[in-house]
Motif scaffolding. Structure first.
Motif, PDB file in Angstrom:
ATOM      1  N   TYR A 140       0.815  -1.219   0.000  1.00 52.20           N
ATOM      2  CA  TYR A 140       0.000   0.000   0.000  1.00 52.20           C
ATOM      3  C   TYR A 140       0.848   1.268   0.000  1.00 52.20           C
ATOM      4  O   TYR A 140       0.380   2.319   0.404  1.00 52.20           O
ATOM      5  CB  TYR A 140      -0.932   0.018   1.202  1.00 52.20           C
ATOM      6  N   ASP A 141       2.063   1.201  -0.491  1.00 49.00           N
ATOM      7  CA  ASP A 141       2.854   2.433  -0.597  1.00 49.00           C
ATOM      8  C   ASP A 141       2.148   3.430  -1.517  1.00 49.00           C
ATOM      9  O   ASP A 141       2.249   4.633  -1.330  1.00 49.00           O
ATOM     10  CB  ASP A 141       4.256   2.145  -1.125  1.00 49.00           C
ATOM     11  N   LEU A 142       1.438   2.911  -2.504  1.00 48.86           N
ATOM     12  CA  LEU A 142       0.620   3.721  -3.401  1.00 48.86           C
ATOM     13  C   LEU A 142      -0.670   2.951  -3.654  1.00 48.86           C
ATOM     14  O   LEU A 142      -0.622   1.783  -4.052  1.00 48.86           O
ATOM     15  CB  LEU A 142       1.353   3.974  -4.719  1.00 48.86           C
ATOM     16  N   VAL A 143      -1.788   3.590  -3.404  1.00 50.31           N
ATOM     17  CA  VAL A 143      -3.089   2.944  -3.530  1.00 50.31           C
ATOM     18  C   VAL A 143      -4.033   3.879  -4.276  1.00 50.31           C
ATOM     19  O   VAL A 143      -4.186   5.039  -3.897  1.00 50.31           O
ATOM     20  CB  VAL A 143      -3.698   2.643  -2.135  1.00 50.31           C
ATOM     21  N   MET A 144      -4.663   3.353  -5.325  1.00 50.96           N
ATOM     22  CA  MET A 144      -5.755   4.073  -5.970  1.00 50.96           C
ATOM     23  C   MET A 144      -7.047   3.403  -5.521  1.00 50.96           C
ATOM     24  O   MET A 144      -7.214   2.200  -5.680  1.00 50.96           O
ATOM     25  CB  MET A 144      -5.610   4.026  -7.486  1.00 50.96           C
ATOM     26  N   MET A 145      -7.910   4.196  -4.941  1.00 52.17           N
ATOM     27  CA  MET A 145      -9.178   3.699  -4.409  1.00 52.17           C
ATOM     28  C   MET A 145     -10.252   3.820  -5.484  1.00 52.17           C
ATOM     29  O   MET A 145     -10.313   4.827  -6.182  1.00 52.17           O
ATOM     30  CB  MET A 145      -9.556   4.558  -3.201  1.00 52.17           C
ATOM     31  N   THR A 146     -11.090   2.795  -5.603  1.00 51.95           N
ATOM     32  CA  THR A 146     -12.234   2.889  -6.512  1.00 51.95           C
ATOM     33  C   THR A 146     -13.490   3.204  -5.707  1.00 51.95           C
ATOM     34  O   THR A 146     -13.494   3.126  -4.474  1.00 51.95           O
ATOM     35  CB  THR A 146     -12.449   1.571  -7.285  1.00 51.95           C
ATOM     36  N   ASP A 147     -14.551   3.496  -6.422  1.00 49.17           N
ATOM     37  CA  ASP A 147     -15.823   3.794  -5.758  1.00 49.17           C
ATOM     38  C   ASP A 147     -16.678   2.545  -5.553  1.00 49.17           C
ATOM     39  O   ASP A 147     -17.875   2.654  -5.324  1.00 49.17           O
ATOM     40  CB  ASP A 147     -16.593   4.874  -6.526  1.00 49.17           C
ATOM     41  N   TRP A 148     -16.063   1.352  -5.634  1.00 47.55           N
ATOM     42  CA  TRP A 148     -16.821   0.126  -5.383  1.00 47.55           C
ATOM     43  C   TRP A 148     -17.438   0.197  -3.986  1.00 47.55           C
ATOM     44  O   TRP A 148     -16.714   0.353  -2.995  1.00 47.55           O
ATOM     45  CB  TRP A 148     -15.940  -1.124  -5.499  1.00 47.55           C
ATOM     46  N   ASN A 149     -18.752   0.114  -3.911  1.00 46.81           N
ATOM     47  CA  ASN A 149     -19.502   0.099  -2.640  1.00 46.81           C
ATOM     48  C   ASN A 149     -19.121   1.289  -1.753  1.00 46.81           C
ATOM     49  O   ASN A 149     -19.057   1.179  -0.535  1.00 46.81           O
ATOM     50  CB  ASN A 149     -19.292  -1.229  -1.907  1.00 46.81           C
ATOM     51  N   TRP A 150     -18.871   2.417  -2.397  1.00 46.73           N
ATOM     52  CA  TRP A 150     -18.440   3.618  -1.690  1.00 46.73           C
ATOM     53  C   TRP A 150     -18.968   4.833  -2.440  1.00 46.73           C
ATOM     54  O   TRP A 150     -19.007   4.795  -3.666  1.00 46.73           O
ATOM     55  CB  TRP A 150     -16.901   3.649  -1.671  1.00 46.73           C
ATOM     56  N   PRO A 151     -19.388   5.907  -1.864  1.00 47.37           N
ATOM     57  CA  PRO A 151     -19.317   6.227  -0.442  1.00 47.37           C
ATOM     58  C   PRO A 151     -20.477   5.671   0.388  1.00 47.37           C
ATOM     59  O   PRO A 151     -20.391   5.631   1.599  1.00 47.37           O
ATOM     60  CB  PRO A 151     -19.315   7.752  -0.413  1.00 47.37           C
ATOM     61  N   GLU A 152     -21.567   5.277  -0.268  1.00 44.84           N
ATOM     62  CA  GLU A 152     -22.698   4.699   0.471  1.00 44.84           C
ATOM     63  C   GLU A 152     -22.552   3.183   0.473  1.00 44.84           C
ATOM     64  O   GLU A 152     -23.052   2.508  -0.424  1.00 44.84           O
ATOM     65  CB  GLU A 152     -24.036   5.133  -0.163  1.00 44.84           C
ATOM     66  N   ALA A 184      -3.679  -5.608  -8.768  1.00 43.46           N
ATOM     67  CA  ALA A 184      -2.318  -5.307  -8.325  1.00 43.46           C
ATOM     68  C   ALA A 184      -1.331  -5.343  -9.496  1.00 43.46           C
ATOM     69  O   ALA A 184      -1.512  -6.106 -10.453  1.00 43.46           O
ATOM     70  CB  ALA A 184      -1.885  -6.286  -7.241  1.00 43.46           C
ATOM     71  N   PHE A 185      -0.278  -4.520  -9.373  1.00 41.84           N
ATOM     72  CA  PHE A 185       0.683  -4.292 -10.447  1.00 41.84           C
ATOM     73  C   PHE A 185       2.113  -4.332  -9.933  1.00 41.84           C
ATOM     74  O   PHE A 185       2.362  -4.139  -8.750  1.00 41.84           O
ATOM     75  CB  PHE A 185       0.473  -2.892 -11.046  1.00 41.84           C
ATOM     76  N   ALA A 186       3.037  -4.449 -10.876  1.00 36.89           N
ATOM     77  CA  ALA A 186       4.455  -4.246 -10.573  1.00 36.89           C
ATOM     78  C   ALA A 186       4.616  -2.796 -10.116  1.00 36.89           C
ATOM     79  O   ALA A 186       3.916  -1.901 -10.606  1.00 36.89           O
ATOM     80  CB  ALA A 186       5.302  -4.503 -11.814  1.00 36.89           C
ATOM     81  N   PRO A 187       5.526  -2.537  -9.174  1.00 30.38           N
ATOM     82  CA  PRO A 187       5.684  -1.179  -8.645  1.00 30.38           C
ATOM     83  C   PRO A 187       5.889  -0.099  -9.718  1.00 30.38           C
ATOM     84  O   PRO A 187       5.247   0.953  -9.674  1.00 30.38           O
ATOM     85  CB  PRO A 187       6.902  -1.281  -7.730  1.00 30.38           C
ATOM     86  N   ALA A 188       6.751  -0.341 -10.698  1.00 32.94           N
ATOM     87  CA  ALA A 188       7.022   0.670 -11.728  1.00 32.94           C
ATOM     88  C   ALA A 188       5.782   0.933 -12.586  1.00 32.94           C
ATOM     89  O   ALA A 188       5.506   2.084 -12.956  1.00 32.94           O
ATOM     90  CB  ALA A 188       8.194   0.239 -12.605  1.00 32.94           C
ATOM     91  N   ASP A 189       5.024  -0.114 -12.884  1.00 34.58           N
ATOM     92  CA  ASP A 189       3.800   0.058 -13.675  1.00 34.58           C
ATOM     93  C   ASP A 189       2.751   0.843 -12.888  1.00 34.58           C
ATOM     94  O   ASP A 189       2.081   1.725 -13.438  1.00 34.58           O
ATOM     95  CB  ASP A 189       3.232  -1.296 -14.094  1.00 34.58           C
ATOM     96  N   LEU A 190       2.608   0.536 -11.616  1.00 32.42           N
ATOM     97  CA  LEU A 190       1.655   1.258 -10.778  1.00 32.42           C
ATOM     98  C   LEU A 190       1.997   2.749 -10.732  1.00 32.42           C
ATOM     99  O   LEU A 190       1.116   3.606 -10.859  1.00 32.42           O
ATOM    100  CB  LEU A 190       1.633   0.665  -9.367  1.00 32.42           C
ATOM    101  N   MET A 191       3.273   3.068 -10.575  1.00 30.18           N
ATOM    102  CA  MET A 191       3.700   4.469 -10.543  1.00 30.18           C
ATOM    103  C   MET A 191       3.432   5.155 -11.883  1.00 30.18           C
ATOM    104  O   MET A 191       2.993   6.310 -11.916  1.00 30.18           O
ATOM    105  CB  MET A 191       5.193   4.571 -10.190  1.00 30.18           C
ATOM    106  N   TRP A 192       3.667   4.463 -12.988  1.00 33.49           N
ATOM    107  CA  TRP A 192       3.425   5.026 -14.314  1.00 33.49           C
ATOM    108  C   TRP A 192       1.940   5.354 -14.469  1.00 33.49           C
ATOM    109  O   TRP A 192       1.578   6.442 -14.937  1.00 33.49           O
ATOM    110  CB  TRP A 192       3.887   4.048 -15.393  1.00 33.49           C
ATOM    111  N   ILE A 193       1.095   4.413 -14.090  1.00 26.19           N
ATOM    112  CA  ILE A 193      -0.354   4.627 -14.183  1.00 26.19           C
ATOM    113  C   ILE A 193      -0.776   5.789 -13.283  1.00 26.19           C
ATOM    114  O   ILE A 193      -1.510   6.682 -13.704  1.00 26.19           O
ATOM    115  CB  ILE A 193      -1.115   3.332 -13.812  1.00 26.19           C
TER     116      ILE A 193
END
Length: 168
Positions: free
Chosen positions: A106-118, A144-153
Protein backbone atom coordinates in the motif's frame (compact mmCIF):
# COMPACT_ATOMS: atom_id res chain seq x y z
CA UNK A 1 -14.43 3.49 -24.17
CA UNK A 2 -11.70 6.06 -24.05
CA UNK A 3 -7.90 5.96 -23.71
CA UNK A 4 -8.48 7.44 -20.23
CA UNK A 5 -10.27 4.23 -19.18
CA UNK A 6 -8.47 1.46 -17.34
CA UNK A 7 -9.77 -1.74 -18.93
CA UNK A 8 -9.13 -5.11 -17.31
CA UNK A 9 -8.58 -7.74 -20.00
CA UNK A 10 -7.58 -11.43 -19.80
CA UNK A 11 -4.02 -10.36 -20.69
CA UNK A 12 -3.66 -7.41 -18.31
CA UNK A 13 -4.88 -3.88 -17.78
CA UNK A 14 -5.12 -1.62 -20.83
CA UNK A 15 -4.53 2.08 -20.16
CA UNK A 16 -3.20 5.02 -22.20
CA UNK A 17 -2.31 2.83 -25.17
CA UNK A 18 -0.32 0.36 -23.07
CA UNK A 19 -1.04 -3.02 -21.50
CA UNK A 20 0.18 -3.79 -17.98
CA UNK A 21 0.43 -7.23 -16.40
CA UNK A 22 -1.69 -7.37 -13.26
CA UNK A 23 -3.22 -9.76 -10.79
CA UNK A 24 -6.80 -9.87 -9.53
CA UNK A 25 -8.62 -11.46 -6.64
CA UNK A 26 -8.07 -15.10 -5.70
CA UNK A 27 -11.83 -15.58 -6.23
CA UNK A 28 -11.63 -14.46 -9.88
CA UNK A 29 -14.11 -11.98 -11.31
CA UNK A 30 -17.67 -11.94 -10.00
CA UNK A 31 -20.94 -10.17 -10.64
CA UNK A 32 -22.03 -11.02 -7.07
CA UNK A 33 -19.32 -9.51 -4.85
CA UNK A 34 -19.45 -10.31 -1.10
CA UNK A 35 -17.16 -9.32 1.77
CA UNK A 36 -14.36 -11.85 2.14
CA UNK A 37 -14.94 -13.73 -1.14
CA UNK A 38 -11.59 -12.62 -2.57
CA UNK A 39 -13.19 -11.74 -5.90
CA UNK A 40 -12.80 -8.69 -8.13
CA UNK A 41 -16.23 -7.20 -8.91
CA UNK A 42 -17.58 -6.77 -12.43
CA UNK A 43 -18.58 -3.23 -13.30
CA UNK A 44 -17.46 0.27 -14.09
CA UNK A 45 -15.66 1.63 -11.06
CA UNK A 46 -14.39 5.19 -10.82
CA UNK A 47 -11.01 6.13 -9.40
CA UNK A 48 -12.19 8.02 -6.31
CA UNK A 49 -8.94 8.67 -4.49
CA UNK A 50 -5.22 8.03 -4.24
CA UNK A 51 -3.16 7.45 -1.12
CA UNK A 52 0.61 7.18 -0.82
CA UNK A 53 3.39 6.73 1.75
CA UNK A 54 5.23 10.07 1.80
CA UNK A 55 8.14 8.51 3.68
CA UNK A 56 8.66 5.95 0.91
CA UNK A 57 7.66 7.89 -2.21
CA UNK A 58 9.48 11.20 -1.75
CA UNK A 59 9.59 13.13 -5.01
CA UNK A 60 7.23 10.75 -6.83
CA UNK A 61 5.31 12.27 -9.74
CA UNK A 62 1.79 11.98 -8.34
CA UNK A 63 -1.30 14.04 -9.09
CA UNK A 64 -2.20 16.91 -6.76
CA UNK A 65 -5.28 15.00 -5.54
CA UNK A 66 -3.12 12.19 -4.04
CA UNK A 67 -3.32 12.18 -0.24
CA UNK A 68 -0.55 11.04 2.14
CA UNK A 69 -1.18 7.97 4.29
CA UNK A 70 -0.76 9.05 7.90
CA UNK A 71 0.20 6.99 10.91
CA UNK A 72 -3.06 5.60 12.25
CA UNK A 73 -4.93 5.52 8.91
CA UNK A 74 -7.04 2.38 8.66
CA UNK A 75 -9.70 1.05 6.29
CA UNK A 76 -12.79 -0.48 7.90
CA UNK A 77 -13.76 -3.91 6.53
CA UNK A 78 -16.22 -4.86 9.30
CA UNK A 79 -19.82 -5.17 8.06
CA UNK A 80 -21.04 -4.25 11.57
CA UNK A 81 -19.09 -0.98 11.63
CA UNK A 82 -21.08 2.22 10.95
CA UNK A 83 -17.92 3.37 9.11
CA UNK A 84 -17.75 0.19 6.95
CA UNK A 85 -15.69 0.63 3.78
CA UNK A 86 -14.28 3.99 4.80
CA UNK A 87 -10.97 5.44 5.86
CA UNK A 88 -10.93 5.57 9.68
CA UNK A 89 -8.36 6.48 12.32
CA UNK A 90 -6.73 4.39 15.02
CA UNK A 91 -7.73 3.39 17.56
CA UNK A 92 -10.73 1.77 15.89
CA UNK A 93 -12.71 -0.96 17.66
CA UNK A 94 -13.93 -2.74 14.50
CA UNK A 95 -12.05 -4.99 12.06
CA UNK A 96 -9.89 -3.00 9.64
CA UNK A 97 -6.86 -2.98 7.38
CA UNK A 98 -3.84 -0.88 8.25
CA UNK A 99 -3.12 1.53 5.41
CA UNK A 100 0.46 2.24 6.51
CA UNK A 101 1.74 -1.31 6.13
CA UNK A 102 5.20 -2.67 6.92
CA UNK A 103 5.36 -4.24 3.44
CA UNK A 104 5.18 -2.09 0.27
CA UNK A 105 1.74 -3.26 -0.98
CA UNK A 106 0.00 0.00 0.00
CA UNK A 107 2.85 2.43 -0.60
CA UNK A 108 0.62 3.72 -3.40
CA UNK A 109 -3.09 2.94 -3.53
CA UNK A 110 -5.75 4.07 -5.97
CA UNK A 111 -9.18 3.70 -4.41
CA UNK A 112 -12.23 2.89 -6.51
CA UNK A 113 -15.82 3.79 -5.76
CA UNK A 114 -16.82 0.13 -5.38
CA UNK A 115 -19.50 0.10 -2.64
CA UNK A 116 -18.44 3.62 -1.69
CA UNK A 117 -19.32 6.23 -0.44
CA UNK A 118 -22.70 4.70 0.47
CA UNK A 119 -21.57 1.22 1.51
CA UNK A 120 -23.97 -1.71 1.63
CA UNK A 121 -22.75 -4.00 4.44
CA UNK A 122 -21.51 -7.31 3.06
CA UNK A 123 -21.12 -6.15 -0.59
CA UNK A 124 -17.36 -5.96 -0.17
CA UNK A 125 -14.98 -3.25 0.87
CA UNK A 126 -12.03 -1.46 -0.67
CA UNK A 127 -11.34 -2.39 -4.26
CA UNK A 128 -7.93 -0.79 -4.63
CA UNK A 129 -5.29 -0.69 -7.33
CA UNK A 130 -2.01 -1.34 -5.53
CA UNK A 131 1.39 -3.01 -5.78
CA UNK A 132 1.47 -6.77 -6.14
CA UNK A 133 3.11 -9.08 -3.63
CA UNK A 134 4.80 -10.84 -6.54
CA UNK A 135 3.88 -11.58 -10.15
CA UNK A 136 0.94 -13.97 -10.39
CA UNK A 137 0.10 -13.79 -6.67
CA UNK A 138 -3.63 -13.06 -6.30
CA UNK A 139 -5.16 -10.30 -4.20
CA UNK A 140 -8.15 -10.25 -1.86
CA UNK A 141 -10.20 -8.69 -4.69
CA UNK A 142 -8.09 -5.71 -5.69
CA UNK A 143 -6.08 -5.22 -8.89
CA UNK A 144 -2.32 -5.31 -8.32
CA UNK A 145 0.68 -4.29 -10.45
CA UNK A 146 4.45 -4.25 -10.57
CA UNK A 147 5.68 -1.18 -8.65
CA UNK A 148 7.02 0.67 -11.73
CA UNK A 149 3.80 0.06 -13.67
CA UNK A 150 1.65 1.26 -10.78
CA UNK A 151 3.70 4.47 -10.54
CA UNK A 152 3.42 5.03 -14.31
CA UNK A 153 -0.35 4.63 -14.18
CA UNK A 154 -0.70 6.82 -11.07
CA UNK A 155 1.24 9.66 -12.66
CA UNK A 156 -1.19 9.72 -15.61
CA UNK A 157 -4.60 8.63 -14.35
CA UNK A 158 -7.31 11.24 -13.92
CA UNK A 159 -9.53 11.51 -10.86
CA UNK A 160 -12.80 9.82 -11.82
CA UNK A 161 -11.24 7.65 -14.55
CA UNK A 162 -13.17 4.45 -15.18
CA UNK A 163 -11.85 1.02 -14.22
CA UNK A 164 -13.82 -1.36 -16.44
CA UNK A 165 -14.07 -4.96 -15.24
CA UNK A 166 -16.05 -7.33 -17.44
CA UNK A 167 -17.23 -10.83 -16.67
CA UNK A 168 -14.90 -13.16 -18.58
Amino acid sequence: MSVDDLVLTPTGLRFAGRRFPCTIGRGGITANKREGDGATPVGIHRIAGMFYRPDRLRGAALPNWARPIRLGDLWSDDVGDPMYNRLVRAPHPFSHETMRRADPLYDLVMMTDWNWPEAVPGRGSAIFLHQWRRIGYPTAGCVAFAPADLMWIAARVQFGARLIVRDS
